[in-house]
Design a protein around this motif. Structure first.
Motif, PDB file in Angstrom:
ATOM      1  N   GLU A 107       0.837  -1.205   0.000  1.00  0.00           N
ATOM      2  CA  GLU A 107       0.000   0.000   0.000  1.00  0.00           C
ATOM      3  C   GLU A 107       0.868   1.249   0.000  1.00  0.00           C
ATOM      4  O   GLU A 107       0.588   2.224  -0.705  1.00  0.00           O
ATOM      5  N   LEU A 108       1.935   1.202   0.777  1.00  0.00           N
ATOM      6  CA  LEU A 108       2.862   2.329   0.838  1.00  0.00           C
ATOM      7  C   LEU A 108       3.477   2.604  -0.531  1.00  0.00           C
ATOM      8  O   LEU A 108       3.586   3.758  -0.955  1.00  0.00           O
ATOM      9  N   VAL A 109       3.851   1.547  -1.241  1.00  0.00           N
ATOM     10  CA  VAL A 109       4.440   1.705  -2.576  1.00  0.00           C
ATOM     11  C   VAL A 109       3.425   2.308  -3.539  1.00  0.00           C
ATOM     12  O   VAL A 109       3.748   3.223  -4.309  1.00  0.00           O
ATOM     13  N   ARG A 110       2.200   1.829  -3.502  1.00  0.00           N
ATOM     14  CA  ARG A 110       1.172   2.366  -4.402  1.00  0.00           C
ATOM     15  C   ARG A 110       0.906   3.846  -4.127  1.00  0.00           C
ATOM     16  O   ARG A 110       0.752   4.647  -5.048  1.00  0.00           O
ATOM     17  N   ARG A 111       0.872   4.207  -2.854  1.00  0.00           N
ATOM     18  CA  ARG A 111       0.554   5.595  -2.507  1.00  0.00           C
ATOM     19  C   ARG A 111       1.707   6.552  -2.780  1.00  0.00           C
ATOM     20  O   ARG A 111       1.500   7.747  -2.985  1.00  0.00           O
ATOM     21  N   ALA A 116      10.264  -0.802 -15.575  1.00  0.00           N
ATOM     22  CA  ALA A 116      11.018   0.174 -14.779  1.00  0.00           C
ATOM     23  C   ALA A 116      11.121  -0.323 -13.336  1.00  0.00           C
ATOM     24  O   ALA A 116      10.154  -0.845 -12.778  1.00  0.00           O
ATOM     25  N   ARG A 117      12.281  -0.148 -12.758  1.00  0.00           N
ATOM     26  CA  ARG A 117      12.538  -0.647 -11.407  1.00  0.00           C
ATOM     27  C   ARG A 117      13.045   0.495 -10.535  1.00  0.00           C
ATOM     28  O   ARG A 117      13.937   1.245 -10.957  1.00  0.00           O
ATOM     29  N   ARG A 118      12.478   0.618  -9.327  1.00  0.00           N
ATOM     30  CA  ARG A 118      12.888   1.705  -8.433  1.00  0.00           C
ATOM     31  C   ARG A 118      13.132   1.191  -7.023  1.00  0.00           C
ATOM     32  O   ARG A 118      12.498   0.229  -6.572  1.00  0.00           O
ATOM     33  N   TYR A 119      14.051   1.860  -6.363  1.00  0.00           N
ATOM     34  CA  TYR A 119      14.356   1.581  -4.962  1.00  0.00           C
ATOM     35  C   TYR A 119      13.457   2.455  -4.104  1.00  0.00           C
ATOM     36  O   TYR A 119      13.339   3.660  -4.346  1.00  0.00           O
ATOM     37  N   VAL A 120      12.818   1.862  -3.105  1.00  0.00           N
ATOM     38  CA  VAL A 120      11.942   2.593  -2.189  1.00  0.00           C
ATOM     39  C   VAL A 120      12.352   2.272  -0.761  1.00  0.00           C
ATOM     40  O   VAL A 120      12.459   1.091  -0.384  1.00  0.00           O
ATOM     41  N   CYS A 121      12.593   3.296   0.045  1.00  0.00           N
ATOM     42  CA  CYS A 121      12.883   3.072   1.458  1.00  0.00           C
ATOM     43  C   CYS A 121      11.924   3.910   2.291  1.00  0.00           C
ATOM     44  O   CYS A 121      11.443   4.954   1.842  1.00  0.00           O
ATOM     45  N   TRP A 122      11.640   3.453   3.494  1.00  0.00           N
ATOM     46  CA  TRP A 122      10.656   4.163   4.316  1.00  0.00           C
ATOM     47  C   TRP A 122      10.973   4.044   5.804  1.00  0.00           C
ATOM     48  O   TRP A 122      11.647   3.126   6.250  1.00  0.00           O
ATOM     49  N   GLY A 123      10.456   5.027   6.543  1.00  0.00           N
ATOM     50  CA  GLY A 123      10.659   5.037   7.985  1.00  0.00           C
ATOM     51  C   GLY A 123      10.035   6.265   8.611  1.00  0.00           C
ATOM     52  O   GLY A 123       9.568   7.172   7.921  1.00  0.00           O
ATOM     53  N   VAL A 133      10.312   7.538   1.484  1.00  0.00           N
ATOM     54  CA  VAL A 133       8.958   7.708   2.000  1.00  0.00           C
ATOM     55  C   VAL A 133       9.017   7.903   3.515  1.00  0.00           C
ATOM     56  O   VAL A 133       9.447   7.005   4.249  1.00  0.00           O
ATOM     57  N   VAL A 134       8.630   9.078   3.958  1.00  0.00           N
ATOM     58  CA  VAL A 134       8.548   9.372   5.388  1.00  0.00           C
ATOM     59  C   VAL A 134       7.166   8.929   5.853  1.00  0.00           C
ATOM     60  O   VAL A 134       6.149   9.314   5.255  1.00  0.00           O
ATOM     61  N   THR A 135       7.116   8.134   6.908  1.00  0.00           N
ATOM     62  CA  THR A 135       5.861   7.493   7.301  1.00  0.00           C
ATOM     63  C   THR A 135       5.440   7.865   8.726  1.00  0.00           C
ATOM     64  O   THR A 135       5.633   7.089   9.659  1.00  0.00           O
ATOM     65  N   TYR A 160       5.319  11.609   1.599  1.00  0.00           N
ATOM     66  CA  TYR A 160       4.869  11.402   2.978  1.00  0.00           C
ATOM     67  C   TYR A 160       3.619  10.534   2.929  1.00  0.00           C
ATOM     68  O   TYR A 160       2.643  10.888   2.259  1.00  0.00           O
ATOM     69  N   VAL A 161       3.666   9.422   3.611  1.00  0.00           N
ATOM     70  CA  VAL A 161       2.526   8.493   3.621  1.00  0.00           C
ATOM     71  C   VAL A 161       2.236   8.093   5.064  1.00  0.00           C
ATOM     72  O   VAL A 161       3.092   7.512   5.732  1.00  0.00           O
TER      73      VAL A 161
END
Length: 204
Positions: free
Chosen positions: A98-102, A129-136, A162-164, A192-193
């Motif tokens: 969900e975080l990736v979609r948003r 297409a490929r992307r790196y996603v990090c969150w915290g 992604v700031v969560t 921001y999610v």
């Protein structure tokens, strides 16, 4: 001498951690002051279902250390579904998909077996297409920035940071603007999610 965790009977350890996490879920633990946390540790030590169960193995001070350096240190990871205590939470954070979609948009999906930690991150894909996603959490932005910059060196696409914040948590506008400027300077995308806790049995 502090008894090792392994010497506590498994059934006792599991019951204590489950009860501890149930109580933590009802507290705004991360927002509590150091003084309030100290008081809460004292309550847990006196709680028959927590300190009372550990009293045959630990002194009161050792119980506090065990709680702090064990289950409570691992709590944030457990909510992500990782770490040795993940199975003991009754809730978890909303799914990374969900975080990736948003953050990236509809159609982006997580590449199988790419979810990792320190910080939490994955690879997402859409039409090749490929992307790196990090969150915290907002307080981990420095770690997120560093991880994304390192990923950028090895990939041709821009990493997504992604700031969560938790649901209902407000972010200081000046801090958010600083995050935006740093991300722009480093050629990173930023989103921001909000994330919320959901019951494991009903989460999708």
């Amino acid at each position: 001498m502090l008894t090792t965790d392994l010497e506590i009977p498994k059934a006792v350890r599991e019951a204590v951690v489950r009860e501890l996490y149930l109580q933590v879920e009802s507290l705004d633990w991360e927002a509590m002051s150091a003084r309030d946390k100290t008081r809460q540790y004292a309550r847990w030590i006196e709680d028959p279902a927590i300190g009372g169960e550990l009293a045959d193995w630990y002194t009161a001070e050792h119980i506090r250390v065990w709680l702090k350096d064990g289950p409570l240190k691992e709590y944030a990871r457990a909510l992500e579904g990782v770490g040795p205590f993940a199975e003991y939470t009754s809730k978890r954070l909303t799914d990374p998909a969900e975080l990736v979609r948003r953050s990236l948009g509809d159609g982006w999906t997580i590449v199988s077996n790419t979810i990792r930690e320190k910080p939490m991150h994955c690879h997402a894909v859409l039409s090749g297409a490929r992307r790196y996603v990090c969150w915290g959490k907002p307080g981990t932005f420095r770690d997120l920035l560093w991880a994304a910059v390192n990923a950028a060196v090895a990939m041709s696409t821009r990493p997504m940071v992604v700031v969560t914040p938790r649901e209902g948590q407000t972010i200081d506008p000046l801090l958010r603007r600083k995050h935006e400027r740093l991300a722009d300077h480093c050629s990173l995308d930023l989103a921001y999610v909000e994330r919320r806790l959901v019951a494991k049995t009903t989460a999708s």
